[in-house]
Design a protein around this motif. Structure first.
Motif, short mmCIF file in Angstrom:
data_model
loop_
_atom_site.label_atom_id
_atom_site.label_comp_id
_atom_site.label_asym_id
_atom_site.label_seq_id
_atom_site.Cartn_x
_atom_site.Cartn_y
_atom_site.Cartn_z
N HIS A 12 0.84 -1.19 0.00
CA HIS A 12 0.00 0.00 0.00
C HIS A 12 0.88 1.25 0.00
O HIS A 12 2.01 1.24 0.50
CB HIS A 12 -0.93 0.02 1.22
CG HIS A 12 -1.78 -1.20 1.34
ND1 HIS A 12 -2.64 -1.60 0.34
CD2 HIS A 12 -1.89 -2.12 2.34
CE1 HIS A 12 -3.25 -2.70 0.73
NE2 HIS A 12 -2.82 -3.05 1.94
N VAL A 13 0.36 2.34 -0.56
CA VAL A 13 1.07 3.60 -0.64
C VAL A 13 0.46 4.59 0.35
O VAL A 13 -0.75 4.83 0.32
CB VAL A 13 1.01 4.20 -2.07
CG1 VAL A 13 1.73 5.55 -2.12
CG2 VAL A 13 1.64 3.23 -3.07
N ALA A 14 1.29 5.14 1.22
CA ALA A 14 0.83 6.10 2.22
C ALA A 14 0.65 7.46 1.58
O ALA A 14 1.06 7.72 0.45
CB ALA A 14 1.82 6.18 3.38
N ASN A 21 4.77 -2.56 2.74
CA ASN A 21 4.27 -3.91 2.52
C ASN A 21 3.79 -4.47 3.85
O ASN A 21 4.58 -4.68 4.77
CB ASN A 21 5.37 -4.80 1.93
CG ASN A 21 4.86 -6.20 1.62
OD1 ASN A 21 3.68 -6.38 1.31
ND2 ASN A 21 5.74 -7.18 1.71
N PHE A 22 2.48 -4.69 3.98
CA PHE A 22 1.88 -5.23 5.19
C PHE A 22 1.61 -6.72 4.97
O PHE A 22 0.78 -7.09 4.13
CB PHE A 22 0.58 -4.51 5.54
CG PHE A 22 0.78 -3.17 6.18
CD1 PHE A 22 0.65 -3.02 7.55
CD2 PHE A 22 1.12 -2.07 5.41
CE1 PHE A 22 0.83 -1.78 8.15
CE2 PHE A 22 1.30 -0.84 6.00
CZ PHE A 22 1.16 -0.69 7.38
N SER A 23 2.31 -7.53 5.74
CA SER A 23 2.06 -8.98 5.65
C SER A 23 1.01 -9.38 6.68
O SER A 23 0.62 -8.58 7.55
CB SER A 23 3.37 -9.74 5.92
OG SER A 23 3.82 -9.49 7.24
N ALA A 123 -7.01 4.08 -1.62
CA ALA A 123 -5.81 3.41 -2.09
C ALA A 123 -5.90 1.91 -1.86
O ALA A 123 -5.38 1.13 -2.63
CB ALA A 123 -4.59 3.97 -1.37
N VAL A 124 -6.55 1.53 -0.78
CA VAL A 124 -6.71 0.11 -0.48
C VAL A 124 -8.07 -0.32 -1.02
O VAL A 124 -9.11 0.02 -0.47
CB VAL A 124 -6.61 -0.16 1.04
CG1 VAL A 124 -6.77 -1.63 1.33
CG2 VAL A 124 -5.29 0.37 1.58
#
Length: 369
Positions: A12-14, A21-23, A123-124
């Motif tokens: 995701h881009v802040a 990268n969120f796992s 974005a998400v």
């Protein structure tokens, strides 16, 4: 209250433009770390730098197959009504960065707040629809609003609450000072945080096209202005040089009249003074506060010279009786009298007698011829 699907794993881009990268393990660590006693994440409008006022709170977090799920509590009824009417259709999670000094649990992404937002595209993508209450469904996705917009939304909510429940209730639920704090918070820097939304592309301003003729005209005008400035500077320099030269000539004449400079040396002295005063920065000598123009030093030297030419006539007996005699009969103090000086003296004496003017004036007239 139904749980809120607020985030999902992936790249995701802040809002800052940085990619994270969120796992699934990152989200599991966020769930384990969440403790309302350390920091209870509020439900807010927008992404305020300071989480006030709150429209509700996140009671707990859980990890599901689709991502991070928040269980809300203590939802403000007026806020719930606005959500039901469709005033807020987007949702955005904000996290403390693992390295943030304000992170309650350093080393993990800790949930900071859950923001209810407007119509900016998220974005998400792919967050499932959620329900705030039975039969009240809203699509909540990621986006961001500015602090001024947040303050405006809370202001409208307060005004609606005043109309429905009265000023006293509105002051208890949404105090006016808290809305004002949103504007103040926008001016202050805050700790690092990660908020996710599609970055807004910078506004572009299209410049009107310029034709080759217009470019040529502007270049010609620039050249004309540069020439005009140069002419003005040249005139100023010429006027300054002429004034300086006139002053130097007058100084040399004063020296000649005082017998301190020979007429044949005046041109060299004037040239030297003119050169010392020429240019934008006149020649100087000395150090520090003792620095002074070279021309002033030259003038001081020549002014301090002793008198070299005595124009005083040593009168003989026949001159005292009225017979002026000839130039050859004059006697001078200097033994070896320069022929030029003797000639100048004789001519000046004759001119003074002819025009009945002072001797010094006759010398100056002869020098200037």
């Amino acid at each position: 209250m139904k749980p809120l699907h607020i985030f999902k794993p992936g790249q995701h881009v802040a809002m800052s433009g940085d990619s994270f990268n969120f796992s699934e393990s990152d989200l599991a660590a966020t769930v384990r770390a969440y403790d309302p006693a350390l920091h209870e994440a509020p439900l807010v409008i927008g992404h305020p730098k300071h989480d006030a006022p709150a429209a509700g709170w996140v009671k707990s977090l859980s990890a599901a197959a689709e991502g991070l799920v928040a269980t809300p509590a203590q939802i403000d009824p007026a806020f719930a009504d606005l959500v039901a009417k469709g005033s807020f259709k987007k949702i955005s999670a904000s996290f403390y960065h693992p390295d943030s000094p304000s992170n309650p649990v350093p080393g993990v992404y800790y949930l900071r707040h859950v923001g209810f937002l407007g119509a900016q595209p998220p974005a998400v993508k792919g967050l499932r629809p959620i329900e705030l209450a039975e039969g009240e469904e809203g699509v909540v996705e990621f986006a961001d609003f500015g602090h001024e917009t947040s303050a405006s939304l809370w202001r409208r909510l307060r005004d609606w609450l005043i109309g429905e429940r009265g000023l006293e209730v509105a002051d208890q639920v949404i105090p006016d000072w808290q809305i004002n704090s949103l504007t103040e918070a926008a001016r202050r820097d805050d700790e690092p945080r990660t908020s996710f939304s599609e970055p807004t592309p910078p506004a572009t301003v299209e410049e009107p096209p310029v034709s080759p003729e217009e470019i040529a005209a502007m270049q010609a005008e620039n050249e004309r202005l540069k020439n005009q400035v140069k002419q003005h500077q040249d005139l100023q320099r010429k006027s300054r040089e002429e004034a300086t030269h006139s002053a130097n000539v007058a100084f040399a004449e004063e020296l000649i009249g005082a017998g301190k400079l020979l007429p044949k040396h005046s041109a060299a002295l004037v040239a030297a003074l003119d050169f010392a005063d020429s240019g934008d920065a006149p020649l100087e000598f000395g150090e520090g506060d003792e620095r002074q123009p070279v021309s002033d030093g030259l003038k001081a030297i020549f002014s301090g010279l002793p008198e070299r030419i005595s124009f005083a006539e040593v009168a003989r007996k026949d001159r005292r009786e009225g017979n002026h005699g000839s130039a050859a009969e004059l006697e001078f103090a200097e033994v070896a009298t320069d022929p030029d000086r003797l000639n100048l003296h004789a001519r000046a004496t004759a001119l003074a007698a002819e025009k009945n003017i002072p001797y010094e004036s006759a010398v100056r007239q002869l020098i200037n011829q």
